[in-house]
Design a protein around this motif. Structure first.
Motif, short mmCIF file in Angstrom:
data_model
loop_
_atom_site.label_atom_id
_atom_site.label_comp_id
_atom_site.label_asym_id
_atom_site.label_seq_id
_atom_site.Cartn_x
_atom_site.Cartn_y
_atom_site.Cartn_z
N LEU A 164 0.27 -1.24 0.19
CA LEU A 164 -0.04 -0.01 0.06
C LEU A 164 1.48 1.35 -0.14
CD1 LEU A 164 -2.60 1.78 0.00
CD2 LEU A 164 -2.28 0.79 2.49
N GLY A 165 1.79 1.43 0.69
CA GLY A 165 2.38 2.54 1.20
C GLY A 165 3.83 2.75 -0.59
N THR A 166 4.31 1.62 -1.00
CA THR A 166 4.85 1.42 -2.43
C THR A 166 4.01 2.62 -3.78
OG1 THR A 166 5.83 -0.21 -1.79
CG2 THR A 166 5.47 0.29 -4.06
N ILE A 167 2.75 1.73 -3.42
CA ILE A 167 1.65 1.76 -4.25
C ILE A 167 1.37 3.62 -4.29
CG2 ILE A 167 -0.55 1.63 -5.89
CD1 ILE A 167 1.42 -0.45 -6.36
N LEU A 168 1.03 3.99 -3.05
CA LEU A 168 0.04 5.47 -2.49
C LEU A 168 1.52 6.12 -3.24
CD1 LEU A 168 -2.80 6.53 -2.15
CD2 LEU A 168 -0.91 6.47 0.47
N GLU A 169 2.60 5.99 -2.68
CA GLU A 169 4.13 6.85 -3.28
C GLU A 169 4.29 6.95 -4.51
OE1 GLU A 169 6.70 9.42 -2.89
OE2 GLU A 169 5.64 8.23 -1.36
#
Length: 316
Positions: A164-169
């Motif tokens: 989730l953090g990877t895709i949001l960034e």
């Protein structure tokens, strides 16, 4: 999962992705600056990258003037820049160390080895002909971490929060890179060599130049480039693809934890729906800049709502 653990995994994904994104943007900007004529145009390229990465305010506080050397140093080795590569690698490793038992051996080694090698570097690593090699190294280390996560991590909440953090960034990066060059996508923009180079630079920044050729089999045009980065589901870095995965990941987290949903789920669904129903001609006619600034603002709000609903604390 403890909220503190989820928080560290979420930001591990964000900071690792951020370091790789800055390296991609630097490589494309370096190429554009070499082609720029006159010198002021080269300065504009570096200013655009600083804006896209959110590093311009801090740069202006620390530097009296803008030069290529100063911009490169600020974005790469200067640990005082929270949006730069050095801070990204340091923060990713710090979060990984906190939740080391939640990571696979391959993930930890990818992050830790990157941190060890990075600490051995000095300013000569970003000088002259060595800079492109350094940027390739940073990008490859990010890809190594992402690959280790994809290939070795159980598909549980630990995976979901890191992903989730990877895709949001990634979504934030695509929107900012496109927005900073939005004049080249205006209705009145000429299809000349200068704007052609701008469209190429945007695609190179997200490693999508070859993808464009596979999808369209045609010359670059503002509408096609914008459509690819905004609305094409098959491009992993398009906004549509990113927010589809954000919504799916949040839904999976909710289903694994009793089904409770919050404002972050509504925002993710709204962003995904807006892009799924989007039309590139309508977006360009209404104004790409306004569209993208709205997406960037909503992305920031989404990150905050995820923090409030799931995480123990939020990091800058």
């Amino acid at each position: 999962m403890l909220s503190r653990t989820a928080d560290c995994l979420f930001w591990l994904g964000r900071y690792s992705e951020r370091a790789g994104n800055v390296a991609r943007g630097l490589a494309a900007t370096l190429r554009m600056a070499l082609l720029a004529n006159p010198l002021s145009a080269a300065d504009d390229e570096w200013r655009a990258l600083l804006i896209a990465t959110g590093c311009e305010p801090g740069f202006r506080e620390r530097h009296a003037g803008l030069t290529q050397d100063a911009a490169v140093q600020w974005l790469t080795l200067d640990s005082g820049n929270p949006g730069g590569i050095a801070a990204g690698i340091e923060a990713a490793r710090r979060n990984a160390r906190t939740v080391r038992t939640a990571l696979t051996v391959d993930m930890w080694e990818a992050i830790n080895d990157t941190w060890i090698e990075f600490r051995r570097l000095d300013s000569s690593a970003i000088r002259g002909d060595r800079l492109p090699g350094f940027l390739d190294w940073v990008r490859s280390r990010t890809l190594l971490f992402n690959g280790a996560a994809a290939d070795t991590m159980l598909r549980n909440d630990a995976w979901r929060f890191c992903h989730l953090g990877t895709i949001l960034e990634r979504a934030d990066n695509t929107a900012r890179l496109l927005d900073v060059r939005h004049p080249a996508f205006a209705a009145e923009a000429a299809e000349d060599a200068a704007n052609y180079a701008q469209w190429q630079a945007v695609l190179r920044s997200v490693s999508a130049l070859r993808a464009f050729q596979h999808v369209y089999h045609a010359r670059l045009s503002p509408a096609r480039v914008a459509e690819l980065l905004l609305l094409r589901p098959e491009l992993p870095r398009s906004l549509l693809a990113c927010y589809r995965r954000v919504e799916q990941t949040l839904d999976a987290i909710a289903e694994a934890n009793g089904g409770q949903r919050g404002e972050c789920h509504r925002l993710a669904g709204a962003l995904h729906g807006r892009l799924r129903q989007g039309d590139v001609d309508g977006i360009l006619e209404a104004g790409l800049h306004d569209f993208l600034t709205g997406i960037i603002d909503q992305n920031m709000l989404l990150g905050q709502e995820i923090g409030q609903f799931y995480l123990n604390g939020r990091q800058p």
